[in-house]
Design an enzyme around this catalytic site. Sequence first.
Site, short mmCIF file in Angstrom:
data_model
loop_
_atom_site.label_atom_id
_atom_site.label_comp_id
_atom_site.label_asym_id
_atom_site.label_seq_id
_atom_site.Cartn_x
_atom_site.Cartn_y
_atom_site.Cartn_z
N GLU A 107 -23.40 16.41 3.50
CA GLU A 107 -24.89 16.39 3.00
C GLU A 107 -25.78 15.76 3.83
OE1 GLU A 107 -22.22 15.38 1.41
OE2 GLU A 107 -22.72 13.83 -0.01
N HIS B 222 -19.32 12.80 4.29
CA HIS B 222 -20.33 13.40 3.45
C HIS B 222 -21.31 14.41 4.39
CE1 HIS B 222 -19.82 11.28 -0.21
NE2 HIS B 222 -19.25 10.27 0.54
N CYS C 81 -15.44 14.07 0.05
CA CYS C 81 -14.94 12.94 -0.26
C CYS C 81 -13.93 12.80 -1.29
CB CYS C 81 -16.10 11.65 -0.36
SG CYS C 81 -15.64 10.24 0.12
N1 GLN Z 1 -13.57 7.01 -4.74
C1 GLN Z 1 -13.23 7.47 -3.50
C2 GLN Z 1 -12.99 6.41 -2.41
O1 GLN Z 1 -13.49 5.18 -2.32
C3 GLN Z 1 -14.27 8.47 -2.81
C4 GLN Z 1 -15.62 7.93 -2.46
C5 GLN Z 1 -16.53 8.86 -2.28
O2 GLN Z 1 -16.53 10.00 -3.08
N2 GLN Z 1 -17.78 8.68 -1.83
O3 GLN Z 1 -12.55 6.73 -1.12
#
Ligand code: GLN
Length: 547
Positions: free
Chosen positions: A518, A516, A387
């Site tokens: 995970e 994600h 992410c």
């Molecule tokens: N801050 C980034 C976004 O909002 C990544 C979010 C995250 O890593 N969950 O896109």
Amino acid sequence: MSYKGPKFIVVTGGVLSGLGKGIATASIGHLLSGRLNVIPIKCDGYLNTDPGTMNPIEHGEVFVLDDGGEVDMDFGHYERFLGVTSKFSWNLTMGKVFKMILDRERRGDFLGQTVQFIPHVTDTIKECIHSIAKAERADIVLIEIGGTVGDMENELYLEAVRQLRQNVGTDNIVFVHLTYVPVPSGIEEQKSKPTQQSVKLLNERGIRPDLIIGRGPEMLTNKIKQKIALFCNIEPEAVISGADVDTVYRLPLVYEKERVTEILHKKLKIYSPPSLGRWAELVDRMMRKEGKTPIRLAICGKYVNLHDSYASILEAISHTGAHLDAACQLVWVDTTEIENGKVSLDDALSGIDAVIVPGGFGTRGIEGKIEVIRVCREKKIPFLGICYGMQLAVIEFARNVCAISEANTKEIEADGFTVKEPVVCILPEQQKIVYKGGTMRLGGHDVVIVPRTKAEQIFRAPKIRRRFRHRYEINPEYVSRLKEKGMVFCGHDPSGEIMQLMELPDHPFFMGCQFHPELTSCLDKPDELFYNLVKAALEKKRSSQKM
Ligand code: GLN
């Protein structure tokens, strides 16, 4: 008339928090889910609608469901142990419950009545439980009450489940109480008093536990079981050990040995024998030390002091350990310390075989992460960016390979910075959103895998489904410049607009994912990205040892 509805298992906790009630609940669910449809419900006492806006340092990881719900991290345990795909409605919070009641009050549903904790709040809680059970055609509803008995904020849930027993009858509901049995130093004897007192608190609320699980450093002796049974008004066989284990995945096996399944079958008149063979095999392989190659795996983020913020990442790593002969040793790198010069990049990454830069928000620590990513790219250290980790990998590449020296993410403008080259920008749908809660791009989305890429070799499918939680994305306007210099976007959304996976060729493993991974990894099927990251680290290490 005989009862035809679902059976209920209510899990409460006593003495102190942090005893692993979520894992205990998930383990019980695992044991019964062989033939029955077990649906977990978590009742949290706080007034937030969901944990989505809560600080991960205080509350741990926010777990994201396929339907986009942001829920308590216990749902991670439930999904990994039960194999269910949970729904947002299965996580009750007092915030949600009160909101439902207040909405109904404004609609006029209670005209003439005084709206009260009892019966209105307790009835609403029960209605939620029954409607989930019905919608899911649950055989067993597993209800975990958050917190510790005696906490003010959970009283209404306890009252609701007490009434639930009145409604469904004692044969159809089981109360499980998880307590702590300490062995104080100097006395070296298991002590039952905290359990007795906590069961008394439960009794005062009209609940008598049917099963008591005594958590502690050792298995409970027969003597202490007898004592707890006597004082807590329960059969000695129904006092079971929840001794500390080397991995939480061993807990269903411990409970099975302690005959939890048999006790629950008997009390609830059900039959659903667990099949634990493969699970036991995987747990043993996960925990085996001999014959494994040690791998030093760095997690580079800003919440490194609270490992619960990265709970699912740690789980996903341990899942790979059950399938690959790698003994992953975790090294926590606080990237704010790299940024402010407290720790040198060389020191932080010395002897590291693989790096994960996990998800995150805000400005703090990101320059340190970008530096870590540069070293991984240049020194060919296997790397996985999750992410924010992927977004920062793209920024690093834009700066140092594409010579867009001012490349950055628009996200930092909230902290007063100006971003001239927004290589990462806000998702169009997010632009006008003002409310913070539950408004990110959340939940399960399809990822189209691009043919003839490493991603295709890894996933062996034209399309996968993974869970997201973000507001920003790789700016489509920069994609062609990034591609020209060799970055491969190997997965995107079905419209082709949102880049969801990236890789670098000529590198043993350098991948980033906007999702994600995970959150959907499990013991019998570890996520492909974690698996291949560790595999690449293993291969690199073994080949360097041969040289
Ligand atoms: N801050 C980034 C976004 O909002 C990544 C979010 C995250 O890593 N969950 O896109």
